[in-house]
Design an enzyme around this catalytic site. Structure first.
Site, PDB file in Angstrom:
ATOM      1  N   HIS A 132      -0.413   0.610 -10.288  1.00 28.73           N
ATOM      2  CA  HIS A 132      -1.354  -0.442  -9.355  1.00 28.73           C
ATOM      3  C   HIS A 132      -1.850  -1.658  -9.968  1.00 28.73           C
ATOM      4  O   HIS A 132      -3.159  -1.900 -10.088  1.00 28.73           O
ATOM      5  CB  HIS A 132      -2.600   0.261  -8.471  1.00 28.73           C
TER       6      HIS A 132
ATOM      7  N   ARG B 149       0.629  -1.120  -0.081  1.00 30.95           N
ATOM      8  CA  ARG B 149      -0.068  -0.004   0.041  1.00 30.95           C
ATOM      9  C   ARG B 149       0.801   1.215  -0.076  1.00 30.95           C
ATOM     10  O   ARG B 149       1.846   1.447   0.877  1.00 30.95           O
ATOM     11  CB  ARG B 149      -0.688   0.049   1.306  1.00 30.95           C
TER      12      ARG B 149
ATOM     13  N   GLU C 190      -3.573   7.788  -5.037  1.00 30.06           N
ATOM     14  CA  GLU C 190      -3.735   7.064  -6.091  1.00 30.06           C
ATOM     15  C   GLU C 190      -4.992   7.587  -6.865  1.00 30.06           C
ATOM     16  O   GLU C 190      -5.942   8.053  -5.882  1.00 30.06           O
ATOM     17  CB  GLU C 190      -3.966   5.416  -6.146  1.00 30.06           C
TER      18      GLU C 190
HETATM   19  C1  8YV Z   1      -6.419  -4.490  -6.157  1.00 28.40           C
HETATM   20  C2  8YV Z   1      -5.306  -4.748  -4.376  1.00 28.40           C
HETATM   21  O1  8YV Z   1      -6.059  -3.271  -7.244  1.00 28.40           O
HETATM   22  O2  8YV Z   1      -6.201  -6.702  -3.345  1.00 28.40           O
HETATM   23  C3  8YV Z   1      -5.815  -5.549  -3.152  1.00 28.40           C
HETATM   24  O3  8YV Z   1      -5.623  -5.192  -1.912  1.00 28.40           O
HETATM   25  O4  8YV Z   1      -4.682  -3.699  -3.827  1.00 28.40           O
HETATM   26  C4  8YV Z   1      -5.386  -4.803  -5.459  1.00 28.40           C
HETATM   27  O5  8YV Z   1      -5.527  -6.293  -5.770  1.00 28.40           O
HETATM   28  C5  8YV Z   1      -7.714  -3.672  -5.394  1.00 28.40           C
HETATM   29  O6  8YV Z   1      -8.038  -4.338  -4.345  1.00 28.40           O
HETATM   30  C6  8YV Z   1      -8.911  -3.526  -6.409  1.00 28.40           C
HETATM   31  O7  8YV Z   1      -8.758  -2.484  -7.177  1.00 28.40           O
END
Ligand code: 8YV
Length: 317
Positions: free
Chosen positions: A280, A233, A262
């Site tokens: 991302h 993150r 973001e």
């Molecule tokens: C996804 C993520 O981009 O699962 C997560 O925590 O950061 C990613 O897999 C996001 O959750 C959904 O856009």
């Protein structure tokens, strides 16, 4: 039997929306002309939420007095206040496991791109520099002989470690506690891990506990050969301190898939030569995103059919 009412906060994948429409009466917050009026009208009916990227806190939960479950898309759920959900007796689920290998693959790709400047080398070719100026300059960093310090040795961290071992990297880790049955050397602080490694892989979840954990002190401990990769993150790294460390040569480079704000990426990082930036995309293949979406659907169905979720977040167990 009447279908349970659920709320969707953002558009979801077609395969998800189709199944939700079949099993539930779906209220689409993103499609509402007046979201507040819509919530006032349907809030009391809503028993489940198919959640993507919306913040869940006390104020949000107060709009849904009959809410039973928040089924969140993604393994990370730092946007969901689980204490507030526990207080409101609302179950929270997420989508672990189905994305582990995809994210680990992306992490390794990002690490190699960063160390060997592969993105920059491709831009060199596409810009016609290979014919005009000759070969891309030799990368001053190599993957060989590096020690990978993993911050957050959970499911994804372990999958990254397994891959990195096959590249011949030495591995160490830092996390909340030392893990039984794990042979990699454990460091009780992030500074100690940074001192012991030259490549810091951030896989830690977001939230208050990890906010800006990778700060100026950690970056200075990593040293001039140091490379930071972040697949966890954005909030875990103090981005201003990272830009300072890169500009001053305190560390060598960085590869980032996640950012503090973001989709905004800081100008200072965009300008730096030994930085690789991705939008991302850690889990972003069609197959993996479909599997994550399926788990959002399956958690809701399981809850309303059996009273049990499939993949509750650990705080609920
Ligand atoms: C996804 C993520 O981009 O699962 C997560 O925590 O950061 C990613 O897999 C996001 O959750 C959904 O856009």
């Amino acid at each position: 039997m009447q279908k349970p009412d659920i709320l969707m906060t953002k558009p979801m994948l077609p395969v998800v929306e189709e199944q939700l429409d079949e099993a539930f009466t779906v209220h689409r917050l993103h499609a509402a002309e007046d979201p507040d009026a819509m919530l006032a009208e349907v809030g009391p009916k809503v028993r489940g939420i198919a959640l993507s990227w919306a913040e869940v806190n006390d104020a949000f939960l107060a709009k849904f007095p009959n809410l039973e479950i928040v089924s969140s898309f993604g393994v990370g759920y730092d946007h969901v206040d689980t204490d507030a959900c526990l207080r409101a007796k609302v179950m929270v689920t997420h989508t672990p496991d189905v994305l582990t290998d995809e994210v680990a693959d992306t992490a390794i790709g990002l690490m190699i791109m960063t160390v060997r400047e592969l993105g920059q080398a491709e831009t060199w070719l596409r810009d016609g520099n290979w014919t005009k100026k000759g070969g891309y300059p030799l990368s001053q960093a190599t993957l060989q002989g590096r020690t990978l310090g993993i911050f957050g040795l959970g499911r994804i961290g372990k999958a990254i470690a397994k891959r990195a071992e096959s590249f011949g990297l030495k591995i160490a880790y830092y996390g909340r506690s030392q893990q039984a049955g794990v042979d990699y050397p454990y460091h009780a602080s992030l500074v100690s891990l940074a001192e012991a490694c030259d490549t810091l892989m951030v896989v830690a979840p977001g939230g208050a506990e990890t906010q800006h954990a990778v700060n100026a002190e950690v970056l200075s401990a990593l040293g001039p050969n140091g490379i930071v990769i972040n697949i966890g993150r954005g909030s875990v790294i103090d981005e201003a301190a990272l830009a300072d460390a890169l500009e001053s040569g305190t560390i060598y480079g960085a590869g980032l898939d996640v950012f503090e704000q973001e989709p905004c990426t800081p100008e200072r990082l965009m300008k730096l030569p030994r930085v690789t930036l991705l939008p991302h995309v850690g889990s972003a293949s069609q197959a993996t995103r479909n599997a994550m979406g399926q788990l959002v659907v399956d958690n809701l169905k399981s809850w309303f059919e059996t009273g049990k979720p499939l993949t509750a977040v650990p705080e609920m167990k």
